[in-house]
Design a protein around this motif. Sequence first.
Motif, PDB file in Angstrom:
ATOM      1  N   CYS A 245       0.825  -1.196   0.000  1.00 20.86           N
ATOM      2  CA  CYS A 245       0.000   0.000   0.000  1.00 20.86           C
ATOM      3  C   CYS A 245       0.869   1.260   0.000  1.00 20.86           C
ATOM      4  O   CYS A 245       0.617   2.208  -0.755  1.00 20.86           O
ATOM      5  CB  CYS A 245      -0.918  -0.025   1.219  1.00 20.86           C
ATOM      6  SG  CYS A 245      -2.133   1.297   1.287  1.00 20.86           S
ATOM      7  N   LEU A 246       1.912   1.269   0.820  1.00 17.44           N
ATOM      8  CA  LEU A 246       2.824   2.407   0.853  1.00 17.44           C
ATOM      9  C   LEU A 246       3.544   2.578  -0.483  1.00 17.44           C
ATOM     10  O   LEU A 246       3.757   3.705  -0.948  1.00 17.44           O
ATOM     11  CB  LEU A 246       3.843   2.217   1.981  1.00 17.44           C
ATOM     12  CG  LEU A 246       3.329   2.446   3.401  1.00 17.44           C
ATOM     13  CD1 LEU A 246       4.355   1.975   4.417  1.00 17.44           C
ATOM     14  CD2 LEU A 246       3.006   3.920   3.624  1.00 17.44           C
ATOM     15  N   ALA A 247       3.934   1.472  -1.095  1.00 16.72           N
ATOM     16  CA  ALA A 247       4.622   1.545  -2.379  1.00 16.72           C
ATOM     17  C   ALA A 247       3.728   2.186  -3.437  1.00 16.72           C
ATOM     18  O   ALA A 247       4.171   3.039  -4.219  1.00 16.72           O
ATOM     19  CB  ALA A 247       5.056   0.151  -2.821  1.00 16.72           C
ATOM     20  N   ARG A 248       2.471   1.767  -3.471  1.00 13.60           N
ATOM     21  CA  ARG A 248       1.552   2.343  -4.459  1.00 13.60           C
ATOM     22  C   ARG A 248       1.300   3.813  -4.172  1.00 13.60           C
ATOM     23  O   ARG A 248       1.208   4.639  -5.097  1.00 13.60           O
ATOM     24  CB  ARG A 248       0.242   1.569  -4.446  1.00 13.60           C
ATOM     25  CG  ARG A 248      -0.744   2.015  -5.500  1.00 13.60           C
ATOM     26  CD  ARG A 248      -0.200   1.790  -6.888  1.00 13.60           C
ATOM     27  NE  ARG A 248      -1.160   2.208  -7.899  1.00 13.60           N
ATOM     28  CZ  ARG A 248      -0.885   3.048  -8.890  1.00 13.60           C
ATOM     29  NH1 ARG A 248       0.338   3.567  -9.008  1.00 13.60           N
ATOM     30  NH2 ARG A 248      -1.825   3.372  -9.776  1.00 13.60           N
ATOM     31  N   SER A 249       1.202   4.167  -2.897  1.00  8.34           N
ATOM     32  CA  SER A 249       1.032   5.569  -2.531  1.00  8.34           C
ATOM     33  C   SER A 249       2.231   6.394  -2.993  1.00  8.34           C
ATOM     34  O   SER A 249       2.078   7.508  -3.506  1.00  8.34           O
ATOM     35  CB  SER A 249       0.845   5.691  -1.019  1.00  8.34           C
ATOM     36  OG  SER A 249       0.748   7.036  -0.623  1.00  8.34           O
ATOM     37  N   ALA A 250       3.433   5.840  -2.803  1.00 15.61           N
ATOM     38  CA  ALA A 250       4.634   6.549  -3.233  1.00 15.61           C
ATOM     39  C   ALA A 250       4.668   6.723  -4.745  1.00 15.61           C
ATOM     40  O   ALA A 250       5.128   7.754  -5.257  1.00 15.61           O
ATOM     41  CB  ALA A 250       5.873   5.790  -2.764  1.00 15.61           C
ATOM     42  N   GLU A 251       4.200   5.717  -5.474  1.00 19.10           N
ATOM     43  CA  GLU A 251       4.151   5.831  -6.938  1.00 19.10           C
ATOM     44  C   GLU A 251       3.247   6.983  -7.366  1.00 19.10           C
ATOM     45  O   GLU A 251       3.534   7.695  -8.327  1.00 19.10           O
ATOM     46  CB  GLU A 251       3.650   4.521  -7.544  1.00 19.10           C
ATOM     47  CG  GLU A 251       4.659   3.387  -7.467  1.00 19.10           C
ATOM     48  CD  GLU A 251       4.074   2.059  -7.916  1.00 19.10           C
ATOM     49  OE1 GLU A 251       4.872   1.122  -8.102  1.00 19.10           O
ATOM     50  OE2 GLU A 251       2.844   1.960  -8.067  1.00 19.10           O
TER      51      GLU A 251
END
Length: 458
Positions: free
Chosen positions: A353-359
């Motif tokens: 979830c954090l990775a997608r938010s960062a993207e």
Amino acid sequence: MFELGRELKRLLGDGVGRAARDGVSGGDPALMELLALKILRDEGRAAEVAAGRIGAKDPPQARLQAAMIWREVARRAGDAAALRKAAAAAEMAVDALDARRRPDLWARARVEQGFCALTGAELFGDVGLDAAAEVAFREARAVVRGGLAASLADLGIAVVDGRRLVAHGDAADAHLVAGRFAGPIAALDALTRRVVAARTLAAKARLIRADLMCGWGARLGDEVVLRLAVDDASAAARRLDPAYEPLTWARAEILRGQALTLWGEALGDVEAISAAATALSSALDELALDHSPLDWARAQLGLARSLQSLGEAAEDPRAFEQAVTAYDRAGLVLREASGLPLRGAAAAARAACLARSAELTGDLAVLDAAEAALKIELAAARPGRDPIGWALAQLNLARIYEARIDITGKDGGRRARAALALDTAVEVFAEHGLRTLVVEAQAALARLSAPAERRTAI
């Protein structure tokens, strides 16, 4: 929902004096529903005292009641010590009984041993316990022809068969397994007029089947199988009165929300995912943290997944932020339960979830936090105990590496580390028949190996 439970607590007093002597639930699942976890632990101790008291009227029955209480404590808290107490109490009940003189009670105690084993396999990922459970259920079924013990033994056998097939079976196998539950559920429904607890047990049987179908449908990406899970959870909730069966009702709503999320993802139906988030929020409004910490954490995880899916559909960073907050709330409970595979799965989902938010935001600090948290969980993971959870963590770590490469345009050795993580994940997913995850990991490998100018097009 828990007003009656609070009234019971007031009547019992600060020291839970009556519970310390005799207990109030007597192992009745309907009464256990109303007791907060702390009081339920007192109930377990009270049942142990009653069973060991000189002149106890029926020690084996008291041992069985203690086993049922301690198993419920374990399920609510993820407490291995409580589960060991449950298994020990059930074993003592079996040993104290003669199967020829009291076949029904002996079979009921043997069934309880089986459900202790199933609970251990579910909570702690020890699949060897499923085999032990099957032996207990088949021995119990050989002793009785009908009644509650026979229905529960049949249910347990169906669960073991379902768990054995869920990692490798196809959609046709899922429907066959679902059909295996029809007999035990019908038998429990038929017993509700004579056995008060059968009503709640029938609802729990539907939830067990729904949970299996949910896992099966998620692995296959099969909306028909997932719809079976939604329907079973909905049927269970309709048959329950949240005023008197609050915890089973909440579990039904949590499972309905989880199944609706997966079903909505499979169909691309945003309204279904929104309905899932609403169901999970409603369950959380009624479920107190001190009543069942583990169920509360599962509800938070389900809500986080729903919010994450909504964020993906709308490409809305705020939904991902709300999802991370829900993951963090679940972490308040799970960080104290280091032996549960659920903790690792939750950490991996939070990292993704954090990775997608960062993207979406280009925020590298978010990626730093996700990578650090995921590496901590991987260091503590036991691949032999939970290979799928470990492989999911590898998949999500690779996603974090990929996101950083995309945002910064710099490799720094991350492409090779991501490819290694994905290769190991593919092996595990393929071994366990997780075709959807195999495809996802292979697609990530394809993106990593593509030239930079083509990566955004893949």
